[in-house]
Design an enzyme around this catalytic site. Structure first.
Site, mmCIF file in Angstrom:
data_model
loop_
_atom_site.group_PDB
_atom_site.id
_atom_site.type_symbol
_atom_site.label_atom_id
_atom_site.label_comp_id
_atom_site.label_asym_id
_atom_site.label_seq_id
_atom_site.Cartn_x
_atom_site.Cartn_y
_atom_site.Cartn_z
ATOM 1 N N ARG A 29 -4.104 5.639 -8.163
ATOM 2 C CA ARG A 29 -3.659 6.978 -8.555
ATOM 3 C C ARG A 29 -3.725 7.165 -10.068
ATOM 4 N NH1 ARG A 29 2.015 7.500 -6.803
ATOM 5 N NH2 ARG A 29 2.021 5.237 -6.569
ATOM 6 N N LEU A 62 0.856 -1.185 0.000
ATOM 7 C CA LEU A 62 0.000 0.000 0.000
ATOM 8 C C LEU A 62 0.892 1.234 0.000
ATOM 9 C CD1 LEU A 62 -2.905 -0.558 2.583
ATOM 10 C CD2 LEU A 62 -3.156 -0.090 0.150
ATOM 11 N N ASP A 63 0.500 2.268 -0.735
ATOM 12 C CA ASP A 63 1.231 3.530 -0.712
ATOM 13 C C ASP A 63 1.293 4.058 0.724
ATOM 14 O OD1 ASP A 63 1.593 3.544 -3.441
ATOM 15 O OD2 ASP A 63 -0.132 4.837 -3.849
ATOM 16 N N PRO A 64 2.343 4.800 1.072
ATOM 17 C CA PRO A 64 2.449 5.344 2.435
ATOM 18 C C PRO A 64 1.226 6.140 2.874
ATOM 19 C CG PRO A 64 4.534 5.584 1.300
ATOM 20 C CD PRO A 64 3.555 5.079 0.274
#
EC number: 5.4.99.25
Length: 297
Positions: free
Chosen positions: A179, A45-47
């Site tokens: 995104r 998962l992205d930060p």
């Protein structure tokens, strides 16, 4: 002095990852809190993203590949009117637009973003280019020309639409970048856009309802964390299960083909158990299974 190796502990811990923490940091904290020898995760998962991060411990790390292709569900908000360097709110604005789409306009284009689509990953992503991560090159200011990649989108639904934002739910296969969906929706609608909030609500068999809070992961909560572990076979729900005979289990644990009961297609990937629990993941060969991953429980 010999380095302590940690405990032999196996299973899955579902973590409800908060924003501002990397997936690697979550795995490291879980491993430390449980004093586990081995740990890994199923799907980064992205930060800035929150939600389901499934952490595999011990022998469960051998099952990660079995759920690589599992569908995942994301709840996310898109901000209209600006495109950023990172395609989310953490980046710098590079283009702006005064145009805003209506709910009907958004709904009308969603079929073009479902099914088998081609998606260009964000410049700030873990995609490798000549052995280097795209985000490292992007930070150095390099102009990147990333190739489009196939992505299966099971469903993309508009949940609510406001003046400057829209909330969506997306179910997709591996390798999907929310995104990129936000960026491409903004371009397609002529209004530009980026992700403002992203939450993974489930990933394969793992649900956010089963997640533990990151703040509660500590050595002091070790016993409680162990009570929240899911068995390693949780990740094997999509594979046929066969039963090993006592002699078959012994042979399989030694790395040899072993006799099993039950049926599968020749060459099909299956998982095998006996009275003591999971034995292996392997290929069915007409009454026997050739092990590929043997569990040492």
């Amino acid at each position: 002095m010999a380095r302590k190796k940690g405990r032999d502990i196996s299973g899955w811990l579902v973590v409800d990852k908060p924003a501002g923490v990397t997936s690697t940091a979550v795995v490291a904290k879980v491993r430390w809190a449980l004093d586990a020898k081995k740990a890994g995760h199923a799907g980064t998962l992205d930060p800035d993203a929150t939600g389901v991060l499934a952490v595999a411990l011990g022998e469960a790390t051998k099952t990660v590949a079995s759920i690589t292709d599992a569908l995942k569900c994301y709840d996310f908000v898109v901000n209209w009117g600006a495109e950023t360097t990172t395609d989310d709110a953490s980046g710098d604005v590079v283009r702006q637009s005064d145009t805003r789409p209506t709910a009907d306009q958004i709904t009308a284009v969603l079929p073009e973003f479902t099914g088998q689509i081609m998606q260009v990953p964000p410049a700030f992503s873990a995609v490798k280019i000549d052995g280097e991560r795209a985000y490292d090159l992007a930070r150095e200011g390099e102009e990147l020309d990333l190739a489009a990649r196939p992505l299966w989108v099971e469903g993309l639904t508009l949940i609510e639409s406001g003046a400057d934002t829209a909330r969506f739910e997306m179910v997709c296969g591996k390798g999907g970048y929310v995104r990129s969906i936000a960026r491409d929706l903004g371009r397609h609608l002529g209004c530009l856009g980026h992700v403002d909030h992203l939450r993974r609500t489930w990933s394969g068999p793992f649900d956010v309802a089963d997640g533990v809070e990151f703040a509660k992961i500590d050595r002091d909560t070790q016993e409680w964390l162990e009570s929240r572990l899911l068995p390693l076979e949780t990740a094997l729900v999509e594979l046929p299960q066969l039963r090993a005979t006592p002699e078959g289990a012994r042979r399989i644990r030694n790395g040899n083909p072993g006799e099993v009961t039950g049926m599968a297609e020749w060459g099909e990937l299956v998982w095998v158990a006996d009275a003591d629990g999971p034995v292996c993941i392997g290929r069915y060969q007409g009454g026997t299974v050739q092990p590929e991953r043997v569990f040492n429980l």
